[in-house]
Design a protein around this motif. Sequence first.
Motif, mmCIF file in Angstrom:
data_model
loop_
_atom_site.group_PDB
_atom_site.id
_atom_site.type_symbol
_atom_site.label_atom_id
_atom_site.label_comp_id
_atom_site.label_asym_id
_atom_site.label_seq_id
_atom_site.Cartn_x
_atom_site.Cartn_y
_atom_site.Cartn_z
ATOM 1 N N GLU A 73 3.209 -40.612 -50.759
ATOM 2 C CA GLU A 73 2.847 -40.466 -51.873
ATOM 3 C C GLU A 73 1.499 -40.404 -52.435
ATOM 4 O OE1 GLU A 73 6.472 -42.500 -54.241
ATOM 5 O OE2 GLU A 73 5.829 -43.913 -52.830
ATOM 6 N N GLU A 74 0.863 -41.402 -51.811
ATOM 7 C CA GLU A 74 -0.757 -41.424 -52.155
ATOM 8 C C GLU A 74 -1.311 -40.121 -51.752
ATOM 9 O OE1 GLU A 74 -2.737 -44.601 -49.998
ATOM 10 O OE2 GLU A 74 -1.659 -46.113 -50.708
ATOM 11 N N ASP A 75 -1.000 -39.685 -50.426
ATOM 12 C CA ASP A 75 -1.597 -38.438 -50.175
ATOM 13 C C ASP A 75 -1.376 -37.235 -51.275
ATOM 14 O OD1 ASP A 75 -2.325 -39.586 -48.032
ATOM 15 O OD2 ASP A 75 -1.300 -38.595 -46.650
ATOM 16 N N LEU A 76 -0.143 -37.360 -51.625
ATOM 17 C CA LEU A 76 0.192 -36.402 -52.610
ATOM 18 C C LEU A 76 -0.608 -36.562 -53.930
ATOM 19 C CD1 LEU A 76 2.342 -34.138 -53.172
ATOM 20 C CD2 LEU A 76 3.718 -35.544 -53.631
ATOM 21 N N ILE A 77 -0.585 -37.825 -54.382
ATOM 22 C CA ILE A 77 -1.233 -38.246 -55.654
ATOM 23 C C ILE A 77 -2.799 -37.537 -55.579
ATOM 24 C CG2 ILE A 77 -2.143 -39.781 -57.107
ATOM 25 C CD1 ILE A 77 0.347 -41.466 -56.436
ATOM 26 N N ILE A 78 -3.358 -37.740 -54.518
ATOM 27 C CA ILE A 78 -4.934 -37.232 -54.223
ATOM 28 C C ILE A 78 -4.803 -35.907 -54.311
ATOM 29 C CG2 ILE A 78 -6.706 -37.361 -52.532
ATOM 30 C CD1 ILE A 78 -5.665 -40.349 -51.658
ATOM 31 N N LYS A 79 -3.980 -35.477 -53.592
ATOM 32 C CA LYS A 79 -3.905 -33.846 -53.586
ATOM 33 C C LYS A 79 -3.746 -33.249 -54.902
ATOM 34 C CE LYS A 79 -2.276 -32.925 -49.016
ATOM 35 N NZ LYS A 79 -0.832 -32.703 -48.348
#
Length: 242
Positions: A73-79
Amino acid sequence: MRKPCCDKQDTNKGAWSKQEDQRLIDYIRTHGEGCWRTLPQAAGLLRCGKSCRLRWINYLRPDLKRGNFAEDEEDLIIKLHALLGNRWSLIAGRLPGRTDNEVKNYWNSHLRRKLMNMGIDPNNHRLGHSLSRPQNPSDASGSATSTSGSKSHACPPPVKSRSDNNIDNNNNNNDQVSDAGSCLEDGHPHGLLDLNLDLTISTIPSPKLGIIVEEDNKKRSELSKLSRDIECAPSPTLLLFS
DNA sequence: AAGGACTTCAACCGCGAGTGT
DNA sequence: AACACTCGCGGTTGAAGTCCT
């Protein structure tokens, strides 16, 4: 001109009590969401409609996934932040069970700092050199408190466009997705980035989520449309997390 | 243990978009 | 076309919790 959203002297403010929560839940269970303006009176709540809506969406909705954000989820938010900037509702729309408020808070309290520690400017997702010009003198230390964090826009939002209509407003217009300094700014000629825009954590199937999924599909198509218009240099975070 | 500094997050505010009249 | 109204969004605030000295 504009009528206040509620009669302020007759409404409660601040934290919600258990009883208020229960009233709101009960009411929405029987009558469904919507018509927030009249809901408080109908439900017997001394709150303004806005407050009820927020409480429901951010806290009481049964499909909310509470607790820590997973790494994906973190990665997705950053992307997505690299792609969309501070469009929290769009970003949250790709994270089942998360709300825009939650994503926004998480960004401001955790992810900004995480990126900064990695030497990435959280405002434009670029490495080092452009690292935060301090927005205000007291922020010059580079420490990002949540409040100062949300105040700061290294790449100031251009013309403020609330709707995502400007996503549709194509081509000759630089501010398509430029608020909060997504990777689309800074004047470099960009090659086309082959972004994987199917950026969604798989949704847990649930009949209750029908409407949400439908809404999500709407947002997905917006995002796809957006992707077609985007010319963007690969930002460091996109590379790091891809 | 105390209290000041810092962090987190629920809630509020103001504004713009969309829609109905 | 103009106005009124509701809804939803992003920015901001402040209370509560946690950490540090």
